[in-house]
Motif scaffolding. Structure first.
Motif, PDB file in Angstrom:
ATOM      1  N   PRO A 158       0.799  -1.244   0.000  1.00 49.11           N
ATOM      2  CA  PRO A 158       0.000   0.000   0.000  1.00 49.11           C
ATOM      3  C   PRO A 158       0.824   1.283   0.000  1.00 49.11           C
ATOM      4  N   ASP A 159       2.086   1.217   0.451  1.00 51.51           N
ATOM      5  CA  ASP A 159       2.894   2.448   0.545  1.00 51.51           C
ATOM      6  C   ASP A 159       4.205   2.252  -0.188  1.00 51.51           C
ATOM      7  N   ASP A 207       9.049  12.327  -4.637  1.00 59.89           N
ATOM      8  CA  ASP A 207       8.312  13.033  -5.686  1.00 59.89           C
ATOM      9  C   ASP A 207       6.874  12.536  -5.822  1.00 59.89           C
ATOM     10  N   TRP A 208       6.614  11.313  -5.410  1.00 65.09           N
ATOM     11  CA  TRP A 208       5.240  10.791  -5.500  1.00 65.09           C
ATOM     12  C   TRP A 208       5.113   9.648  -4.497  1.00 65.09           C
ATOM     13  N   THR A 209       3.926   9.484  -3.951  1.00 69.00           N
ATOM     14  CA  THR A 209       3.632   8.406  -2.992  1.00 69.00           C
ATOM     15  C   THR A 209       2.326   7.740  -3.396  1.00 69.00           C
ATOM     16  N   GLY A 210       2.322   6.451  -3.420  1.00 70.66           N
ATOM     17  CA  GLY A 210       1.113   5.731  -3.818  1.00 70.66           C
ATOM     18  C   GLY A 210       1.182   4.246  -3.452  1.00 70.66           C
ATOM     19  N   ALA A 242       6.188  -9.884 -16.264  1.00 65.82           N
ATOM     20  CA  ALA A 242       5.728  -9.291 -15.009  1.00 65.82           C
ATOM     21  C   ALA A 242       5.633  -7.776 -15.182  1.00 65.82           C
ATOM     22  N   TYR A 243       4.744  -7.175 -14.387  1.00 63.49           N
ATOM     23  CA  TYR A 243       4.522  -5.726 -14.485  1.00 63.49           C
ATOM     24  C   TYR A 243       4.555  -5.133 -13.078  1.00 63.49           C
ATOM     25  N   ILE A 244       5.294  -4.030 -12.962  1.00 68.58           N
ATOM     26  CA  ILE A 244       5.273  -3.228 -11.737  1.00 68.58           C
ATOM     27  C   ILE A 244       4.403  -2.009 -12.014  1.00 68.58           C
ATOM     28  N   LYS A 245       3.292  -1.923 -11.265  1.00 67.21           N
ATOM     29  CA  LYS A 245       2.326  -0.851 -11.515  1.00 67.21           C
ATOM     30  C   LYS A 245       2.273   0.052 -10.295  1.00 67.21           C
ATOM     31  N   LEU A 246       2.432   1.339 -10.552  1.00 69.78           N
ATOM     32  CA  LEU A 246       2.315   2.369  -9.516  1.00 69.78           C
ATOM     33  C   LEU A 246       0.955   3.027  -9.671  1.00 69.78           C
ATOM     34  N   GLU A 247       0.122   2.949  -8.650  1.00 65.57           N
ATOM     35  CA  GLU A 247      -1.270   3.396  -8.738  1.00 65.57           C
ATOM     36  C   GLU A 247      -1.583   4.345  -7.582  1.00 65.57           C
ATOM     37  N   ASP A 248      -2.628   5.127  -7.802  1.00 70.05           N
ATOM     38  CA  ASP A 248      -3.088   6.036  -6.756  1.00 70.05           C
ATOM     39  C   ASP A 248      -3.748   5.237  -5.632  1.00 70.05           C
ATOM     40  N   LYS A 249      -3.538   5.637  -4.391  1.00 63.80           N
ATOM     41  CA  LYS A 249      -4.073   4.889  -3.257  1.00 63.80           C
ATOM     42  C   LYS A 249      -5.591   4.905  -3.205  1.00 63.80           C
ATOM     43  N   SER A 262      -8.036   6.328  -5.828  1.00 61.33           N
ATOM     44  CA  SER A 262      -8.767   6.046  -7.066  1.00 61.33           C
ATOM     45  C   SER A 262      -8.258   4.819  -7.805  1.00 61.33           C
ATOM     46  N   GLY A 263      -7.010   4.404  -7.568  1.00 60.43           N
ATOM     47  CA  GLY A 263      -6.444   3.271  -8.294  1.00 60.43           C
ATOM     48  C   GLY A 263      -5.974   3.623  -9.691  1.00 60.43           C
TER      49      GLY A 263
END
Length: 272
Positions: A14-15, A41-44, A55-62, A64-65
């Motif tokens: 989650p963080d 610079d960004w947290t999510g 494989a995929y590393i996805k950075l998403e908003d906490k 809205s996703g």
């Protein structure tokens, strides 16, 4: 085949903190101390997924996703994901967009356990990819090898040896002993006759109950002619049978009469 593959989730954290990193000026590895760790610079949220062998590393908003950035990974360890030289909680990943452009950014986890789970999820996925590649390679090699022909050729026969069976045609099988411990009877010989059991002799009780009359004594003065007459005419002699019962009771009567009468003894009692 790629359309039929589904996407599976390998890890969710989650963080995660995202950092802009300076370009690498030498061949030495990245160092997290060169980043501004106190000001990410960004947290999510971070999700690691897989689709097929990628494989995929996805950075998403906490909340809205919404997808912020994505890093496809073809192999690990590799250029798509690298560890830093001075910490185990920070990594450098290569993100790509749909147009083919790419950039390197740094990510870091506050908890060391989250970094460990992220690393293990990528290792397990590519270990599975390696096994699948070896299996498919072995199957392809097996298909190219010449197959063994185990079928019968024309005119080829085999001979089977089955126990407890006679080799000659029409032979009789040997009798087998019963395995349960009982006796096994052999069949009677052909044409044999069954012996009839003998009739038992009459019991001795019936013989003992039969009473035969005593023989009739003949006078010594009888002539030989009377003897011949008796032999020739047995029917005449049988007309006057002697009663065995009468003679027996007669003997008892005679015996009792032969006893002399004893005189009555005098008694001292007075008769009234």
């Amino acid at each position: 085949a790629s359309e039929l593959e589904y996407e599976s989730v390998l890890c969710v954290k989650p963080d995660v903190n995202v950092y802009r990193i300076p370009p690498r000026t030498s061949n030495r590895g990245y160092r997290a101390s060169d980043w501004k760790l106190d000001h990410p610079d960004w947290t999510g949220r971070l999700r690691v997924t897989s689709k097929g062998k990628t494989a995929y590393i996805k950075l998403e908003d906490k909340v809205s996703g919404e997808l912020f950035a994505q890093a496809p990974i073809d192999q690990y360890p590799g250029i798509a994901v690298e560890t830093v030289a001075d910490s185990s909680r920070y990594f450098v990943i290569r993100i790509q967009d749909g147009t083919g452009r790419s950039a390197f950014i740094g990510i870091g986890f506050t908890d060391r356990g989250d970094a460990f789970d992220f690393n293990v999820s990528l290792q397990d996925h590519f270990k599975w990819v390696k096994q699948e590649t070896e299996i498919s390679k072995e199957s392809q090699e097996a298909d190219t090898r010449p197959k063994l022909d185990l079928g019968f050729k024309e005119g080829q026969t085999i001979k089977l040896n089955i126990g407890n069976m006679t080799s000659k045609k029409g032979g009789a099988a040997k009798p087998r002993v019963s395995g349960s411990g009982g006796l096994s009877l052999l069949p009677p010989p052909p044409g044999g006759k069954i012996a009839v059991p003998p009739i038992p002799p009459p019991s001795s009780t019936a013989i003992a109950n039969h009473v035969t009359p005593p023989p009739v004594q003949k006078s010594s003065n009888a002539s030989s002619a009377d003897i011949l007459l008796d032999l020739d005419a047995p029917a005449a002699a049988s007309k006057a049978p002697v009663s065995a019962t009468t003679d027996l009771w007669g003997d008892f009567s005679t015996a009792s009469s032969a006893v002399p009468n004893q005189a009555p003894q005098q008694s001292n009692w007075v008769q009234f």
